[in-house]
Motif scaffolding. Structure first.
Motif, mmCIF file in Angstrom:
data_model
loop_
_atom_site.group_PDB
_atom_site.id
_atom_site.type_symbol
_atom_site.label_atom_id
_atom_site.label_comp_id
_atom_site.label_asym_id
_atom_site.label_seq_id
_atom_site.Cartn_x
_atom_site.Cartn_y
_atom_site.Cartn_z
ATOM 1 N N ILE A 119 -0.304 1.917 -7.757
ATOM 2 C CA ILE A 119 -1.616 2.268 -7.230
ATOM 3 C C ILE A 119 -2.224 0.992 -6.661
ATOM 4 O O ILE A 119 -2.052 -0.079 -7.247
ATOM 5 N N HIS A 121 -5.933 -0.707 -5.239
ATOM 6 C CA HIS A 121 -7.379 -0.526 -5.163
ATOM 7 C C HIS A 121 -7.916 -1.459 -4.091
ATOM 8 O O HIS A 121 -7.614 -2.654 -4.086
ATOM 9 N N ALA A 142 -6.846 3.779 -4.109
ATOM 10 C CA ALA A 142 -8.220 3.932 -4.579
ATOM 11 C C ALA A 142 -9.136 3.102 -3.688
ATOM 12 O O ALA A 142 -8.844 1.941 -3.404
ATOM 13 N N THR A 143 -10.236 3.685 -3.240
ATOM 14 C CA THR A 143 -11.137 2.991 -2.323
ATOM 15 C C THR A 143 -12.542 2.873 -2.924
ATOM 16 O O THR A 143 -12.905 3.605 -3.848
ATOM 17 N N HIS A 160 -8.214 8.113 -2.914
ATOM 18 C CA HIS A 160 -9.170 8.558 -3.926
ATOM 19 C C HIS A 160 -10.382 7.623 -3.880
ATOM 20 O O HIS A 160 -10.246 6.417 -4.108
ATOM 21 N N VAL A 162 -13.224 5.991 -5.549
ATOM 22 C CA VAL A 162 -13.658 5.752 -6.927
ATOM 23 C C VAL A 162 -14.831 4.772 -7.005
ATOM 24 O O VAL A 162 -15.595 4.778 -7.963
ATOM 25 N N ASP A 354 -13.329 6.398 -13.418
ATOM 26 C CA ASP A 354 -12.560 7.204 -12.472
ATOM 27 C C ASP A 354 -11.245 6.527 -12.102
ATOM 28 O O ASP A 354 -10.207 7.192 -11.968
ATOM 29 N N LEU A 355 -11.268 5.197 -11.957
ATOM 30 C CA LEU A 355 -10.033 4.484 -11.642
ATOM 31 C C LEU A 355 -9.068 4.549 -12.815
ATOM 32 O O LEU A 355 -7.855 4.742 -12.625
ATOM 33 N N LEU A 358 -7.418 7.861 -12.831
ATOM 34 C CA LEU A 358 -6.377 7.910 -11.808
ATOM 35 C C LEU A 358 -5.126 7.191 -12.289
ATOM 36 O O LEU A 358 -4.007 7.695 -12.124
#
Length: 393
Positions: A119, A121, A142-143, A160, A162, A354-355, A358
């Motif tokens: 993943i 970020h 993740a953004t 996603h 987050v 939220d992260l 994920l």
């Protein structure tokens, strides 16, 4: 009962990359997982890492447009990739999470080779170079902002939103009211340029504050972070203007300072924006013009459009312009309070949760980790001497 898993965080050697990594690391620890961090020599010196995270230093090859950087850069990346794979053999992570920066690149390459879920970020409003290089292969992106430049539409299905994780001390500020300020009360201004301060703020802010109307200037109480080479000059400037100011090269209690600030004057790094919007503090932002892909100029857009901040390009950041912008927000009744609410509306306080959700959605079968926790409980976190900088366990 939740299953204890192992996760590796990989981040470049700046606070912008590491602060969200530290926040995620602490959240994963709170959920009962084991966490290791991969960074470079510079990153290992940045304070704030949770005590129970083992830090591993890997080579971080940087390849630029200069042909002279190609061979050593590729060699360092290959060496870092091999070291990462060796770490993964002993640590057996369920997933590797990259936060951008060159040290994250070999760590992600090693995860691709070992077929470990990955993943990335992105803290900024522009997808960084390492994240662009790896976006095709990772499992999720993740953004921190709804709109990310240089992110290909073909990867949209694995994006996603987050937000940008912030420190727990900053997160706690969200439940605190904006500090009241009466017409004749103290006007607290916090000036920070990131972990290293900013010379342009040292040059402009004291003279800009001195140009405020007398009734506002007399109410000022300033805290400013400065570079070591600037601090004496700044101190003399405030003394000459008879403005009370506390100066420091480092503010260990920055969350507390943010909590009582009525206005923040700052650069526009992703962590700064994340903290301002989480706490709900109005700001005057001066994007760093040399930031990669001019990402700080894009970071400010959401907050400015909401009315929570005013942005001044560095080329136009003068004492006169600063004083004009402060007067617009500080002299109009209710303007500061409204700007604080607007800033808060842009915050994503659930970012770290939220992260972490994920991250937990990717990984190997839980039974593998149940077995591992029984057979390797004492050794799972023991890093290879060749890899580990330090281990808190």
């Amino acid at each position: 009962m939740s299953i204890s898993r192992h996760y590796v965080l990989a981040a470049g050697g700046t606070g912008g990359h590491l602060i969200p990594a530290f926040a995620l690391g602490q959240e994963l620890l709170n959920r009962g997982h084991h966490v290791a961090l991969i960074t470079d020599e510079r990153g290992a010196k940045i304070p704030g890492a949770p005590d129970k995270i083992a830090t591993h230093i890997l080579p971080a090859g940087r390849i630029t447009k200069s042909p002279g950087s190609w061979v050593p850069g590729i060699r360092a990346i290959a060496e870092g990739r091999l070291m990462a794979r060796l770490l993964y053999e002993s640590f057996d992570p369920s997933a590797v999470i990259g936060f951008g920066g060159y040290p994250a690149f070999p760590a992600l390459l090693g995860a691709f080779a070992e077929k470990i879920p990955t993943i990335i970020h992105e803290q900024n409003a522009v997808l960084g170079r390492v994240n662009r290089f790896t976006a095709r292969q990772v499992n999720a992106i993740a953004t921190s902002y709804p709109d990310i430049l240089r992110l290909s539409p073909r990867y949209q299905e694995k994006v996603h939103l987050v937000g940008n994780p912030v420190r727990e001390e900053v997160l706690a500020l969200r439940d605190q009211a904006y500090p009241p300020m009466s017409a004749d009360g103290i006007f607290r201004v916090l000036v920070t340029g990131g972990s290293q301060g900013a010379t342009i703020l040292s040059e402009v802010v004291p003279d800009g504050l001195a140009r405020l109307p007398l009734n506002l200037r007399r109410r000022l109480q300033v805290t400013q972070q400065c570079r070591a080479e600037d601090i004496e000059t700044v101190r003399q400037a405030y003394a000459a203007h008879q403005i009370p100011a506390e100066l420091a090269t480092y503010l260990p209690d920055l969350p507390a300072r943010l909590g009582w600030a009525h206005l923040v004057i700052s650069r526009a790094g992703a962590s700064t924006i994340g903290e301002l919007t989480c706490a709900g503090r109005p700001a005057i932002l001066v994007p760093l013009p040399s930031a990669t892909d001019n990402h700080q100029s894009y970071n400010v857009k959401e907050m400015v459009q909401a009315g929570g901040a005013r942005a001044i390009a560095q080329t136009g950041f003068t004492p006169v312009e600063l004083a004009k912008q402060i007067q617009k927000i500080a002299l109009e009744p209710g303007a500061l309070e409204n700007a604080a609410k607007a800033a808060k509306s842009c915050g994503r306080p659930q970012a770290v949760s939220d992260l972490a959700d994920l991250v937990e959605s990717f990984g190997k079968a839980p039974i593998m980790h149940t077995i591992k926790s029984k057979t390797e409980k004492s050794s799972a976190f023991a890093p290879s001497p060749a890899l580990a900088k330090e281990s808190a366990l």
